[in-house]
Design an enzyme around this catalytic site. Structure first.
Site, PDB file in Angstrom:
ATOM      1  N   GLU A 217       0.948  -1.074  -0.137  1.00 15.15           N
ATOM      2  CA  GLU A 217       0.037  -0.019   0.085  1.00 15.15           C
ATOM      3  C   GLU A 217       0.760   1.147   0.073  1.00 15.15           C
ATOM      4  O   GLU A 217       1.608   1.398   0.882  1.00 15.15           O
ATOM      5  CB  GLU A 217      -0.818   0.082   1.193  1.00 15.15           C
ATOM      6  CG  GLU A 217      -1.994   1.068   1.045  1.00 15.15           C
ATOM      7  CD  GLU A 217      -2.337   2.059   2.106  1.00 15.15           C
ATOM      8  OE1 GLU A 217      -1.964   3.117   1.793  1.00 15.15           O
ATOM      9  OE2 GLU A 217      -2.891   1.708   3.290  1.00 15.15           O
ATOM     10  N   CYS A 251      -2.877   8.331   3.661  1.00 16.64           N
ATOM     11  CA  CYS A 251      -2.833   7.822   2.211  1.00 16.64           C
ATOM     12  C   CYS A 251      -4.066   7.916   1.640  1.00 16.64           C
ATOM     13  O   CYS A 251      -4.162   8.372   0.476  1.00 16.64           O
ATOM     14  CB  CYS A 251      -2.271   6.520   2.218  1.00 16.64           C
ATOM     15  SG  CYS A 251      -0.863   5.878   2.696  1.00 16.64           S
TER      16      CYS A 251
END
Length: 451
Positions: A217, A251
């Site tokens: 990720e 994020c």
């Protein structure tokens, strides 16, 4: 940085070194995988009920220590103290959900029934799992991988960011106290591994090994689209929170805002009203909404995006706010910044910001909004804000992102797969699908003895 160099944690509040850690010695490096593999061979034979019990106890202990852990987060990564404990409690709830669904997620899949035969597919542990987790949400991101990996029967080695080194130490202590067998969970300290470049380096390092699985990720540039029919005051409050919370260091923070031209000016005014009530300052102050960004270099990178946008014709529309104009002198403070007249030629719409910026683009139609939302190398999350939820769902079908929201943002729900498209990552965590990352399939085919 040399692999043997002392690791320093620099406070984003004072820019002073507050902690140091040493990376493993050569002997310790050699012992880590051996210890983990030996522990795995025993742990894999434990029952799921045993693993569930140990992990549930560890989560309870984690919850009990939420306020002490929140103080460490404030010191090490600068999150306002008012919000630190919330990460811990959310991580606990997320972990509890993963424990709850683990029996279903790890259950055997039966084959077709046939007289004289038994067939099924079983999810078996991988062996030793290494989890590299970041500083911005260390407990949440760690739980995403640690809990399903342990439930699946793996041994785990964790590596924290050098910005938040104590998180790994606390987690190992807590799981040991909860009764986890020796060697099943270990940690080590080393340098930073964040960003797309860091993820690609990890992938490249294991590229020569067929048996080594990699899940990544890596980041996002998450868009939001505000349609003309939405309540603008409500949407502004939600979107500012999605862009600015944790100083924009998530994020899945909102980093690109597209607004229907018919309501653009009014929406900007509503955002200004919200920002006028925000408080930038010392994260130890319980009234502070926004603290510093993580480092001087991060501050400089974010300021570069602001300067580039303004030099190319964007307008800094940030409202007057005394705390924005007078932040503490020593830390890495960037005030929440509202920019209008932004285009995709500007750095702020192309590169990940990881800071409290709100760039707004006026759009003339749904089609233009979706096209611009998809004009990015990233695809982590995206959100559409509209009274017409059915239309929002229809538009979301064409949005290129691993998670699409309608009338919400910045919320990884544990019952849904957390997955990045494009350069936002590969693999997945959370939900029943998250367990697939930490297990492999073994097919069983048994025939009754015919003699």
């Amino acid at each position: 940085m040399s692999v043997n160099e002392t690791l320093a944690t620099v406070s984003p509040i004072t820019n002073q070194i507050i902690l140091t850690r040493q990376p493993p010695t050569d002997a310790q490096w050699a012992a880590l995988p051996k210890t983990a593999q030996a522990a795995f061979l025993k742990y894999r034979k434990t029952s799921l009920a045993h693993r569930q019990s140990v992990i549930s106890k560890a989560l309870s202990l984690l919850n009990d220590r939420q306020h002490d852990l929140a103080k460490e987060l404030t010191e090490q990564m600068g999150r306002p103290i008012a919000y630190g404990a919330k990460e811990v409690t959310t991580a606990v709830k997320r972990g509890e959900y993963l424990v709850k669904i683990s029996e279903t997620a790890l259950a055997d899949t039966p084959g077709e029934e046939e007289a004289g035969y038994r067939r099924w597919i079983r999810k078996t542990p991988l062996g030793v799992v290494v989890v590299l987790f970041p500083w911005n949400y260390p407990y949440l991101t760690l739980v995403n991988s640690l809990v399903p990996a342990l439930l699946a029967g793996n041994a785990v080695v964790i590596k924290p960011s050098p910005q938040t080194p104590t998180i790994a130490e606390r987690i190992v202590e807590i799981f040991k106290e909860a009764g986890l067998e020796d060697g099943v969970l270990q940690y080590f300290h080393s340098g930073n591994m964040g960003s797309v470049e860091g993820g690609l380096a990890v992938q490249k390092a294991v590229a020569g090994r067929v048996d080594c699985r990699v899940g990544l990720e890596l980041g996002g540039k998450d868009p939001a689209y505000v349609r003309e029919d939405v309540d603008l005051a409500w949407a502004a409050e939600e979107i500012v929170d999605g862009a600015v919370f944790n100083s924009g260091q998530s994020c899945c923070s909102l980093e690109r805002i597209y607004v229907d031209a018919k309501v653009h000016d009014e929406f900007v005014k509503e955002v200004q009203k919200v920002l006028a009530g925000y408080r930038l300052g010392d994260p130890h102050d319980g009234q502070t909404h926004v603290g510093p960004v993580i480092s001087n270099s991060a501050k400089a990178r974010i300021q570069k995006q602001i300067d580039d946008a303004v030099s190319r014709g964007a307008k800094n529309a940030t409202p007057e706010n005394a705390t924005f104009a007078n932040p503490p002198a020593d830390g890495n403070y960037i005030p929440p910044t509202l920019l209008t007249g932004v285009t995709h030629k500007m750095l702020i719409m192309k590169e990940e910001t990881f800071g409290p910026l709100i760039p707004i683009v006026s759009v003339s139609s749904d089609d233009e909004a979706v096209a611009l939302m998809n004009d990015s190398q990233y695809g982590l999350t995206a959100s559409i804000w509209t009274k017409d939820v059915k239309k929002g769902e229809e538009l979301a079908e064409d949005v290129e992102a691993g998670t699409v929201f309608v009338n919400r943002c910045d919320y990884p729900s544990p019952d849904l797969a957390w997955v990045g498209w494009k350069e936002s990552g590969k693999g997945q965590t959370l939900s029943v699908f998250g367990f697939e990352q930490f297990s492999r399939l073994k097919s069983w085919h048994l025939k009754e003895y015919p003699k």
